[in-house]
Design a protein around this motif. Structure first.
Motif, PDB file in Angstrom:
ATOM      1  N   CYS A 257       0.867  -1.182   0.000  1.00  0.00           N
ATOM      2  CA  CYS A 257       0.000   0.000   0.000  1.00  0.00           C
ATOM      3  C   CYS A 257       0.905   1.232   0.000  1.00  0.00           C
ATOM      4  O   CYS A 257       1.935   1.242   0.674  1.00  0.00           O
ATOM      5  CB  CYS A 257      -0.870  -0.034   1.256  1.00  0.00           C
ATOM      6  SG  CYS A 257      -1.602   1.559   1.658  1.00  0.00           S
ATOM      7  N   VAL A 259       0.598   3.966   1.454  1.00  0.00           N
ATOM      8  CA  VAL A 259       0.789   4.625   2.758  1.00  0.00           C
ATOM      9  C   VAL A 259       0.953   3.594   3.888  1.00  0.00           C
ATOM     10  O   VAL A 259       0.819   3.918   5.063  1.00  0.00           O
ATOM     11  CB  VAL A 259      -0.356   5.615   3.082  1.00  0.00           C
ATOM     12  CG1 VAL A 259      -0.357   6.775   2.111  1.00  0.00           C
ATOM     13  CG2 VAL A 259      -1.723   4.919   3.080  1.00  0.00           C
ATOM     14  N   ILE A 261      -0.783   0.761   4.709  1.00  0.00           N
ATOM     15  CA  ILE A 261      -1.945   0.143   5.403  1.00  0.00           C
ATOM     16  C   ILE A 261      -1.844  -1.385   5.303  1.00  0.00           C
ATOM     17  O   ILE A 261      -1.605  -1.920   4.222  1.00  0.00           O
ATOM     18  CB  ILE A 261      -3.268   0.611   4.754  1.00  0.00           C
ATOM     19  CG1 ILE A 261      -3.420   2.121   4.931  1.00  0.00           C
ATOM     20  CG2 ILE A 261      -4.480  -0.123   5.343  1.00  0.00           C
ATOM     21  CD1 ILE A 261      -4.563   2.719   4.124  1.00  0.00           C
ATOM     22  N   ILE A 263      -3.555  -3.948   4.457  1.00  0.00           N
ATOM     23  CA  ILE A 263      -4.866  -4.018   3.797  1.00  0.00           C
ATOM     24  C   ILE A 263      -5.666  -5.262   4.192  1.00  0.00           C
ATOM     25  O   ILE A 263      -6.829  -5.172   4.571  1.00  0.00           O
ATOM     26  CB  ILE A 263      -4.694  -3.963   2.258  1.00  0.00           C
ATOM     27  CG1 ILE A 263      -4.033  -2.638   1.867  1.00  0.00           C
ATOM     28  CG2 ILE A 263      -6.036  -4.136   1.539  1.00  0.00           C
ATOM     29  CD1 ILE A 263      -3.679  -2.518   0.391  1.00  0.00           C
ATOM     30  N   CYS A 296      -6.327   5.906   4.275  1.00  0.00           N
ATOM     31  CA  CYS A 296      -6.316   5.535   2.844  1.00  0.00           C
ATOM     32  C   CYS A 296      -6.515   6.800   1.986  1.00  0.00           C
ATOM     33  O   CYS A 296      -7.436   7.579   2.221  1.00  0.00           O
ATOM     34  CB  CYS A 296      -7.443   4.529   2.584  1.00  0.00           C
ATOM     35  SG  CYS A 296      -7.643   4.144   0.837  1.00  0.00           S
ATOM     36  N   GLU A 298      -7.081   6.636  -1.180  1.00  0.00           N
ATOM     37  CA  GLU A 298      -7.891   6.231  -2.332  1.00  0.00           C
ATOM     38  C   GLU A 298      -7.110   6.313  -3.641  1.00  0.00           C
ATOM     39  O   GLU A 298      -7.673   6.594  -4.697  1.00  0.00           O
ATOM     40  CB  GLU A 298      -9.179   7.057  -2.412  1.00  0.00           C
ATOM     41  CG  GLU A 298      -9.993   6.986  -1.142  1.00  0.00           C
ATOM     42  CD  GLU A 298     -11.475   7.157  -1.389  1.00  0.00           C
ATOM     43  OE1 GLU A 298     -11.845   7.542  -2.500  1.00  0.00           O
ATOM     44  OE2 GLU A 298     -12.245   6.864  -0.465  1.00  0.00           O
ATOM     45  N   CYS A 299      -5.809   6.028  -3.571  1.00  0.00           N
ATOM     46  CA  CYS A 299      -4.997   6.094  -4.796  1.00  0.00           C
ATOM     47  C   CYS A 299      -5.383   4.976  -5.776  1.00  0.00           C
ATOM     48  O   CYS A 299      -5.178   5.109  -6.977  1.00  0.00           O
ATOM     49  CB  CYS A 299      -3.512   6.016  -4.447  1.00  0.00           C
ATOM     50  SG  CYS A 299      -3.007   4.377  -3.865  1.00  0.00           S
ATOM     51  N   GLU A 301      -4.077   1.995  -6.214  1.00  0.00           N
ATOM     52  CA  GLU A 301      -3.012   1.101  -6.726  1.00  0.00           C
ATOM     53  C   GLU A 301      -3.230  -0.346  -6.293  1.00  0.00           C
ATOM     54  O   GLU A 301      -2.959  -1.277  -7.040  1.00  0.00           O
ATOM     55  CB  GLU A 301      -1.639   1.582  -6.242  1.00  0.00           C
ATOM     56  CG  GLU A 301      -1.174   2.808  -6.980  1.00  0.00           C
ATOM     57  CD  GLU A 301       0.294   3.103  -6.742  1.00  0.00           C
ATOM     58  OE1 GLU A 301       1.055   2.205  -6.342  1.00  0.00           O
ATOM     59  OE2 GLU A 301       0.660   4.274  -6.953  1.00  0.00           O
ATOM     60  N   CYS A 302      -3.702  -0.508  -5.042  1.00  0.00           N
ATOM     61  CA  CYS A 302      -3.925  -1.866  -4.533  1.00  0.00           C
ATOM     62  C   CYS A 302      -4.961  -2.614  -5.381  1.00  0.00           C
ATOM     63  O   CYS A 302      -4.829  -3.803  -5.638  1.00  0.00           O
ATOM     64  CB  CYS A 302      -4.385  -1.806  -3.081  1.00  0.00           C
ATOM     65  SG  CYS A 302      -5.796  -0.719  -2.856  1.00  0.00           S
ATOM     66  N   ARG A 313     -11.001   0.120  -1.778  1.00  0.00           N
ATOM     67  CA  ARG A 313     -11.216   1.458  -1.176  1.00  0.00           C
ATOM     68  C   ARG A 313     -12.586   1.535  -0.515  1.00  0.00           C
ATOM     69  O   ARG A 313     -12.728   2.011   0.603  1.00  0.00           O
ATOM     70  CB  ARG A 313     -11.089   2.541  -2.253  1.00  0.00           C
ATOM     71  CG  ARG A 313      -9.666   2.702  -2.729  1.00  0.00           C
ATOM     72  CD  ARG A 313      -9.569   3.595  -3.929  1.00  0.00           C
ATOM     73  NE  ARG A 313     -10.039   2.936  -5.145  1.00  0.00           N
ATOM     74  CZ  ARG A 313      -9.963   3.453  -6.364  1.00  0.00           C
ATOM     75  NH1 ARG A 313      -9.458   4.646  -6.532  1.00  0.00           N
ATOM     76  NH2 ARG A 313     -10.401   2.781  -7.410  1.00  0.00           N
TER      77      ARG A 313
HETATM   78  S1  SF4 Z   1      -6.171   2.863  -2.236  1.00  0.00           S
HETATM   79 FE1  SF4 Z   1      -5.061   1.019  -1.611  1.00  0.00          FE
HETATM   80  S2  SF4 Z   1      -2.864   1.442  -1.969  1.00  0.00           S
HETATM   81 FE2  SF4 Z   1      -3.967   3.385  -2.031  1.00  0.00          FE
HETATM   82  S3  SF4 Z   1      -3.818   4.179   0.064  1.00  0.00           S
HETATM   83 FE3  SF4 Z   1      -5.764   3.080  -0.053  1.00  0.00          FE
HETATM   84  S4  SF4 Z   1      -5.280   1.031   0.607  1.00  0.00           S
HETATM   85 FE4  SF4 Z   1      -3.319   1.978   0.152  1.00  0.00          FE
END
Ligand code: SF4
Ligand code: SF4
Length: 337
Positions: A257, A259, A261, A263, A296, A298-299, A301-302, A313
């Motif tokens: 992640c 940041v 997290i 997940i 989070c 909300e990028c 990428e995960c 997200r």
């Molecule tokens: S969207 Fe996914 S990768 Fe991005 S900050 Fe949230 S949990 Fe991490």
């Protein structure tokens, strides 16, 4: 050889000691011979130890350590002897091994598996197993031929193991233990969940059980008709559609992640709310995971990496909200008491 139905020792942490002991004793009355617990499940080992006292010869006892360090594994093993009140553990497992680097470290010369092999020679453990949530790591562990059992999630939502892992386990004569038969409490229809799993004749199913009625229900079900009716099959397909796109397999393919997290821990919050005592939910690693999930960005990428296309997200946001609500309820209760 053990009974097809085993006992998963996570949820007995949530109930009183008396209730926990009653549940385990009931399992013995039903001729359940496989009992699984873990060093990490707080009171579980001690409660199981009290319940089986005087009946040790009736059960195959399995426990596990999350440690990756020989000295610590040794101390966990001795703590398990003490808590369970036994001088030999039938199956000792390395707990939650879900990345290749960790597996390699465990298998290296002089590493934890070598230590357990030595302990086995001394007769203090009888078999060595491993547990994982990551299918490629689980397959590699089976191929290593150093483990006698593999424990992996298996239910009609998380059924990936049926394709390659289970056949591979058969080929390598590795016992398959199905954890999360009810998808960590997400599957309310016990009948469908068990009828699905009972199609596989050579797996041990270990539902986490906290009440006597639950074990009685499963036993009654297993004694009845095991073929799914058309309507049950339809319901199963419907649940697959509904839950399959929301159910986290804890495989961690979505990491890292951006940041930091954790997940999969945060994705499992809805399920652990049903299984863990509040003292464990709102302190320590679960609480830390949820506090971090609130960050989070909300990028997204995960989500690009999740093989199951889960809306991570959205689910994290829901779980953070649920965490806050449950925590407020818990704190309000503490104030009243
Ligand atoms: S969207 Fe996914 S990768 Fe991005 S900050 Fe949230 S949990 Fe991490
Ligand atoms: S969100 Fe997807 S990739 Fe991440 S642990 Fe869950 S199932 Fe695996």
């Amino acid at each position: 050889m053990v009974s097809r139905l085993g006992f998963g020792g996570i949820p007995i942490q949530r109930v009183s000691e008396e209730e926990a002991i009653g549940v385990v004793k009931r399992c013995l009355e039903h001729d359940i011979t496989f009992i699984d617990t873990a060093n990490a499940y707080t009171t579980s080992e001690e409660r199981i130890g009290k319940a089986i006292s005087g009946q040790r010869n009736k059960v195959i006892l399995a426990t596990k350590s999350t440690s990756r360090n020989n000295e610590e594994i040794n101390s966990h093993l001795h703590l398990s002897f003490k808590r369970l009140g036994v001088d030999c553990i039938d199956l000792y497992q390395l707990h939650n091994v879900s990345d290749f680097r960790t597996l390699e470290e465990l298998l290296q010369p002089g590493g934890p598996v070598a230590l357990l092999e030595q302990v086995k020679k001394e007769g203090k453990i009888r078999h060595i197993g491993i547990t994982s949530h990551q299918i490629d790591v689980a397959k590699e562990a089976v191929r290593s031929d150093r483990f006698e059992t593999i424990m992996f999630p298996f239910n009609f939502i998380t059924c990936e193991a049926a394709d390659e892992l289970l056949p591979l386990a058969r080929e390598h004569d590795v016992g398959f233990i199905a954890m999360k038969p009810l998808a960590g409490g997400m599957l309310a229809n016990v009948s469908i969940a068990f009828k699905f799993l009972l199609q596989f004749p050579d797996i041990v199913i270990i539902p986490g059980i906290e009440r006597i009625e639950e074990i009685d229900e499963i036993i009654a079900l297993m004694a009845g008709e095991l073929t799914m009716t058309d309507s049950e099959r339809e319901e199963m397909e419907q649940l697959r559609l509904e839950l399959g796109t929301r159910f986290c397999r804890r495989c961690d393919y979505c990491q890292p992640c951006t940041v930091g997290i954790p997940i999969s821990s945060a994705m499992g919050f809805r399920s652990i709310v049903k299984r863990l005592p509040p003292e464990r939910l709102f302190t320590g690693k679960f609480a830390d995971a949820m506090e971090e999930a609130a960050n989070c960005t909300e990028c997204g990428e995960c989500e690009e990496r999740c093989p199951y296309h889960l809306p991570i997200r959205e689910i994290l946001a829901e779980h953070v909200e649920l965490y806050r609500q449950e925590k407020s309820k818990f704190e309000a209760q503490l104030t009243v008491n």
